[in-house]
Design a protein around this motif. Structure first.
Motif, PDB file in Angstrom:
ATOM      1  N   UNK A  99      32.562  42.723  38.421  1.00 46.89           N
ATOM      2  CA  UNK A  99      32.701  41.719  39.484  1.00 46.89           C
ATOM      3  C   UNK A  99      34.042  41.016  39.369  1.00 46.89           C
ATOM      4  N   UNK A 100      34.441  40.672  38.169  1.00 50.77           N
ATOM      5  CA  UNK A 100      35.744  40.030  37.977  1.00 50.77           C
ATOM      6  C   UNK A 100      36.869  40.974  38.375  1.00 50.77           C
ATOM      7  N   UNK A 101      36.781  42.229  37.959  1.00 51.36           N
ATOM      8  CA  UNK A 101      37.817  43.197  38.304  1.00 51.36           C
ATOM      9  C   UNK A 101      37.876  43.410  39.817  1.00 51.36           C
ATOM     10  N   UNK A 102      36.716  43.577  40.454  1.00 48.85           N
ATOM     11  CA  UNK A 102      36.683  43.773  41.908  1.00 48.85           C
ATOM     12  C   UNK A 102      37.226  42.555  42.633  1.00 48.85           C
ATOM     13  N   UNK A 103      36.895  41.362  42.147  1.00 52.15           N
ATOM     14  CA  UNK A 103      37.413  40.135  42.760  1.00 52.15           C
ATOM     15  C   UNK A 103      38.927  40.064  42.634  1.00 52.15           C
ATOM     16  N   UNK A 104      39.432  40.397  41.446  1.00 51.74           N
ATOM     17  CA  UNK A 104      40.888  40.388  41.225  1.00 51.74           C
ATOM     18  C   UNK A 104      41.583  41.419  42.099  1.00 51.74           C
ATOM     19  N   UNK A 105      41.022  42.614  42.185  1.00 54.39           N
ATOM     20  CA  UNK A 105      41.637  43.658  43.012  1.00 54.39           C
ATOM     21  C   UNK A 105      41.605  43.280  44.492  1.00 54.39           C
ATOM     22  N   UNK A 106      40.537  42.629  44.932  1.00 48.75           N
ATOM     23  CA  UNK A 106      40.455  42.203  46.334  1.00 48.75           C
ATOM     24  C   UNK A 106      41.592  41.246  46.657  1.00 48.75           C
ATOM     25  N   UNK A 107      41.811  40.289  45.763  1.00 44.99           N
ATOM     26  CA  UNK A 107      42.886  39.322  45.978  1.00 44.99           C
ATOM     27  C   UNK A 107      44.246  40.006  45.905  1.00 44.99           C
ATOM     28  N   UNK A 108      44.450  40.858  44.919  1.00 46.88           N
ATOM     29  CA  UNK A 108      45.751  41.527  44.764  1.00 46.88           C
ATOM     30  C   UNK A 108      46.049  42.458  45.938  1.00 46.88           C
ATOM     31  N   UNK A 109      45.039  43.212  46.399  1.00 46.86           N
ATOM     32  CA  UNK A 109      45.256  44.092  47.543  1.00 46.86           C
ATOM     33  C   UNK A 109      45.660  43.298  48.776  1.00 46.86           C
ATOM     34  N   UNK A 110      45.021  42.160  48.966  1.00 48.03           N
ATOM     35  CA  UNK A 110      45.357  41.284  50.084  1.00 48.03           C
ATOM     36  C   UNK A 110      46.808  40.826  49.963  1.00 48.03           C
TER      37      UNK A 110
END
Length: 152
Positions: free
Chosen positions: A60-71
């Protein structure tokens, strides 16, 4: 230099400016989710190598971080291209549609893609294609709008 009273100054980027709020608000949500996940797991900076940590927390932390970074990787370029289109007289309807597609694509990519089980939801592909289509479309439209300057 101040503007004399009674003189109206035209708004130069009303469409891009309109989308600044919802795009920034969603980025704030993505950022806040990462911060929440980090505090919730007491991991403020580093990835854990502790095998006792539940991997679902890490995911969940990794997915949250990737969501923000991709944005953060994609949206600034799209907004820059939107501003170029708008400043060069592009269609307000097309620009509104393009930025709407961008916003929906980024939400789908994160919420129904990366945040889904195993980060493999259908929103990930749809969001990626929508984002890339918007960026390429805006770039092409921006170039089309200034085609008269190509070596005339």
């Amino acid at each position: 230099m101040s503007i004399p009273v009674g003189i109206t100054v035209p708004k130069l980027l009303p469409i891009t400016g309109t989308f600044a709020l919802p795009i920034s608000a969603y980025y704030g949500f993505l950022s806040s989710r990462v911060v929440y996940q980090r505090f919730n797991r007491e991991k403020l900076t580093e990835q854990s190598s502790n095998s006792n940590v539940d991997s679902s927390f890490e995911d969940v932390l990794f997915a949250s971080s990737r969501s923000q970074m991709n944005f953060a990787e994609n949206v600034p370029l799209a907004l820059l291209l939107a501003a170029v289109v708008e400043l060069n007289g592009g269609s307000r309807k097309l620009l509104t549609a393009g930025l709407s597609v961008l916003l929906v694509s980024r939400i789908l990519h994160a919420e129904l893609g990366l945040m889904a089980k195993n980060s493999a939801g259908p929103g990930r592909t749809i969001g990626h294609v929508g984002t890339m289509g918007t960026i390429v479309g805006l770039a092409g439209y921006a170039a089309y709008l200034v085609k008269g300057y190509w070596g005339s």
